[in-house]
Design a protein around this motif. Structure first.
Motif, PDB file in Angstrom:
ATOM      1  N   LEU A 182      -2.267  10.364  15.246  1.00 19.91           N
ATOM      2  CA  LEU A 182      -3.598  10.692  15.775  1.00 19.91           C
ATOM      3  C   LEU A 182      -3.509  11.544  17.030  1.00 19.91           C
ATOM      4  N   GLU A 183      -2.504  11.261  17.843  1.00 16.56           N
ATOM      5  CA  GLU A 183      -2.310  12.034  19.068  1.00 16.56           C
ATOM      6  C   GLU A 183      -2.066  13.510  18.731  1.00 16.56           C
ATOM      7  N   LEU A 184      -1.216  13.742  17.721  1.00 16.22           N
ATOM      8  CA  LEU A 184      -0.934  15.133  17.325  1.00 16.22           C
ATOM      9  C   LEU A 184      -2.174  15.775  16.687  1.00 16.22           C
ATOM     10  N   ALA A 185      -2.893  15.000  15.857  1.00 17.27           N
ATOM     11  CA  ALA A 185      -4.109  15.534  15.225  1.00 17.27           C
ATOM     12  C   ALA A 185      -5.102  15.963  16.301  1.00 17.27           C
ATOM     13  N   ARG A 186      -5.213  15.146  17.334  1.00 16.72           N
ATOM     14  CA  ARG A 186      -6.148  15.456  18.423  1.00 16.72           C
ATOM     15  C   ARG A 186      -5.716  16.746  19.128  1.00 16.72           C
ATOM     16  N   ARG A 187      -4.418  16.880  19.348  1.00 17.25           N
ATOM     17  CA  ARG A 187      -3.906  18.117  19.986  1.00 17.25           C
ATOM     18  C   ARG A 187      -4.203  19.334  19.121  1.00 17.25           C
ATOM     19  N   ASN A 188      -4.032  19.176  17.799  1.00 23.82           N
ATOM     20  CA  ASN A 188      -4.326  20.299  16.898  1.00 23.82           C
ATOM     21  C   ASN A 188      -5.810  20.659  16.946  1.00 23.82           C
ATOM     22  N   ALA A 189      -6.656  19.632  17.006  1.00 16.51           N
ATOM     23  CA  ALA A 189      -8.103  19.893  17.054  1.00 16.51           C
ATOM     24  C   ALA A 189      -8.463  20.636  18.348  1.00 16.51           C
ATOM     25  N   GLU A 190      -7.831  20.232  19.440  1.00 19.01           N
ATOM     26  CA  GLU A 190      -8.103  20.911  20.709  1.00 19.01           C
ATOM     27  C   GLU A 190      -7.651  22.367  20.656  1.00 19.01           C
ATOM     28  N   ALA A 191      -6.463  22.589  20.100  1.00 22.68           N
ATOM     29  CA  ALA A 191      -5.925  23.959  20.043  1.00 22.68           C
ATOM     30  C   ALA A 191      -6.820  24.864  19.200  1.00 22.68           C
ATOM     31  N   LEU A 192      -7.503  24.273  18.227  1.00 18.98           N
ATOM     32  CA  LEU A 192      -8.358  25.086  17.345  1.00 18.98           C
ATOM     33  C   LEU A 192      -9.827  25.037  17.779  1.00 18.98           C
ATOM     34  N   SER A 193     -10.072  24.457  18.931  1.00 15.04           N
ATOM     35  CA  SER A 193     -11.445  24.312  19.458  1.00 15.04           C
ATOM     36  C   SER A 193     -12.361  23.604  18.465  1.00 15.04           C
ATOM     37  N   LEU A 194     -11.826  22.589  17.788  1.00  9.91           N
ATOM     38  CA  LEU A 194     -12.635  21.854  16.819  1.00  9.91           C
ATOM     39  C   LEU A 194     -12.821  20.395  17.224  1.00  9.91           C
ATOM     40  N   CYS A 195     -12.357  20.037  18.429  1.00 13.83           N
ATOM     41  CA  CYS A 195     -12.342  18.608  18.767  1.00 13.83           C
ATOM     42  C   CYS A 195     -13.737  18.029  19.032  1.00 13.83           C
ATOM     43  N   GLU A 196     -14.701  18.873  19.342  1.00  9.18           N
ATOM     44  CA  GLU A 196     -16.033  18.323  19.649  1.00  9.18           C
ATOM     45  C   GLU A 196     -16.695  17.679  18.450  1.00  9.18           C
ATOM     46  N   ARG A 197     -16.347  18.136  17.245  1.00  3.77           N
ATOM     47  CA  ARG A 197     -16.995  17.578  16.051  1.00  3.77           C
ATOM     48  C   ARG A 197     -16.108  16.596  15.309  1.00  3.77           C
ATOM     49  N   ILE A 198     -14.927  16.315  15.843  1.00  2.77           N
ATOM     50  CA  ILE A 198     -14.041  15.361  15.163  1.00  2.77           C
ATOM     51  C   ILE A 198     -13.795  14.157  16.070  1.00  2.77           C
ATOM     52  N   HIS A 199     -14.092  12.994  15.534  1.00  2.00           N
ATOM     53  CA  HIS A 199     -13.837  11.753  16.267  1.00  2.00           C
ATOM     54  C   HIS A 199     -12.585  11.117  15.654  1.00  2.00           C
ATOM     55  N   PHE A 200     -11.609  10.789  16.482  1.00  3.49           N
ATOM     56  CA  PHE A 200     -10.366  10.205  15.979  1.00  3.49           C
ATOM     57  C   PHE A 200     -10.367   8.697  16.225  1.00  3.49           C
ATOM     58  N   ALA A 201      -9.992   7.938  15.206  1.00  3.08           N
ATOM     59  CA  ALA A 201     -10.024   6.478  15.340  1.00  3.08           C
ATOM     60  C   ALA A 201      -8.783   5.874  14.692  1.00  3.08           C
ATOM     61  N   CYS A 202      -8.158   4.950  15.427  1.00  2.00           N
ATOM     62  CA  CYS A 202      -6.919   4.332  14.950  1.00  2.00           C
ATOM     63  C   CYS A 202      -7.220   3.022  14.229  1.00  2.00           C
ATOM     64  N   GLY A 203      -6.608   2.812  13.062  1.00  2.00           N
ATOM     65  CA  GLY A 203      -6.787   1.545  12.379  1.00  2.00           C
ATOM     66  C   GLY A 203      -6.474   1.657  10.894  1.00  2.00           C
TER      67      GLY A 203
END
Ligand SMILES: C[S@@+](CC[C@H](N)C(=O)[O-])C[C@H]1O[C@@H](n2cnc3c(N)ncnc32)[C@H](O)[C@@H]1O
Length: 290
Positions: free
Chosen positions: A156-177
């Motif tokens: 999830l940490e890497l997915a979040r970094r990828n979302a930030e790099a692509l400027s897509l993190c505002e519409r993606i919520h990451f949840a662990c479980g």
């Protein structure tokens, strides 16, 4: 590779032959990706530079990557740290599955299930890994709000970094479980997953030893996770909502049957580019729609 002057083309030819002798099927492609990485350029540029010499510092770095690829069978994406998926450059490390070309079929099916590019969809991606599927859907459906889950905090940490790099993190919520657990009580218009689906004990290419077990294996027949995803799917979907699951070709029949038995409609299997059954999709009936 030890003597003094090597051109780009000579290095590529030598490395292609070396990889082929080690049983690597994508020998030329791998050689090009690794040399482009070392030279800080792209594969196309190598063709322009065919006759240029490669200096000793670059050759030393390249030699080490070639060794790890040929001898340790480390996947190219782990050596370069990047993999393109749906034309998006994604950072890759040992915590995630390297996104596969066949997973683009899952994205394709998901887009067909939600064809309106302006729809304000709620999307769930279970087992997001590097974020590949969630990010591709976010790029293609600019008004979608996506929840991406994984059991692995490192993934999830890497997915979040990828979302930030692509400027897509505002519409993606990451949840662990575990599976649907982080989103219990919510409902989605679209549920997608490329879950682990390899059967324990299956004969596997050596590259898979470098990828996380959690991303690969799902019980004796590889269906343990898919069974759970189908079993609880009804509670996760809005009426009329749709789901698409990637799987191994020999699993399509049993997942289709489970979905039909669960009351889902429009149950179908889509083949990947190699013509193998790869994605099973279905829709929750909508009584209101008549
Ligand atoms: C086959 S990988 C797919 C990764 C990514 N979606 C892709 O297509 O490249 C499966 C992912 O599911 C995650 N996973 C495995 N079991 C899980 C579970 N019980 N709940 C949530 N995620 C799980 C793994 O950590 C891994 O990231």
């Amino acid at each position: 590779m030890a003597n003094s002057t090597w051109t780009v083309l000579e290095l590529l030819r030598w490395t292609q032959a070396h990889f082929t002798s080690k049983g690597i099927e994508t020998a030329r492609l791998d050689a090009e990706c690794l040399l482009a990485h070392v030279r800080g350029t792209d594969r196309l540029r190598l063709y322009v530079d065919f006759d240029r010499p490669v200096d000793e510092a670059e050759r030393a770095r390249f030699r080490e990557l070639v060794r790890r690829r040929a001898t340790d069978r480390v996947p190219v994406a782990q050596l370069t740290g990047v993999r393109e998926f749906w034309s998006l450059p994604l950072a890759i490390n040992r915590d995630v599955l390297v996104p596969r070309p066949e997973t683009e079929t899952l994205v394709q099916v998901a887009l067909e299930l939600a064809p309106d590019p302006d729809a304000e969809l709620r999307v769930l991606d279970v087992g997001t890994g590097s974020g590949a599927v969630a990010l591709a859907l976010a790029r293609e459906r600019p008004k979608a709000r996506i929840t991406a889950t994984d059991l692995s905090p490192a993934a999830l940490e890497l997915a979040r970094r990828n979302a930030e790099a692509l400027s897509l993190c505002e519409r993606i919520h990451f949840a662990c479980g575990d599976l649907y657990e982080p989103v219990r009580g919510e409902r989605f218009d679209l549920v997608v997953s490329n879950p682990p689906y390899v059967a324990r004990g299956a004969a596997l290419p050596p590259e898979l030893a470098h990828e996380p077990e959690l991303a690969l294996f799902a019980g004796a027949d590889g269906l343990d996770v898919l069974r759970l995803l189908v079993q609880d799917l009804d509670a996760m979907l809005e009426p009329g909502g749709a789901a698409a699951f990637e799987l191994a070709p020999d699993q399509a029949g049993s997942v289709e049957r489970a979905l039909a038995a669960g009351g889902f409609v429009d149950v179908r299997t889509t083949r990947d580019l190699a013509r193998r059954p790869r994605v099973v999709s279905a829709r929750r009936p909508n009584p209101e729609a008549g």
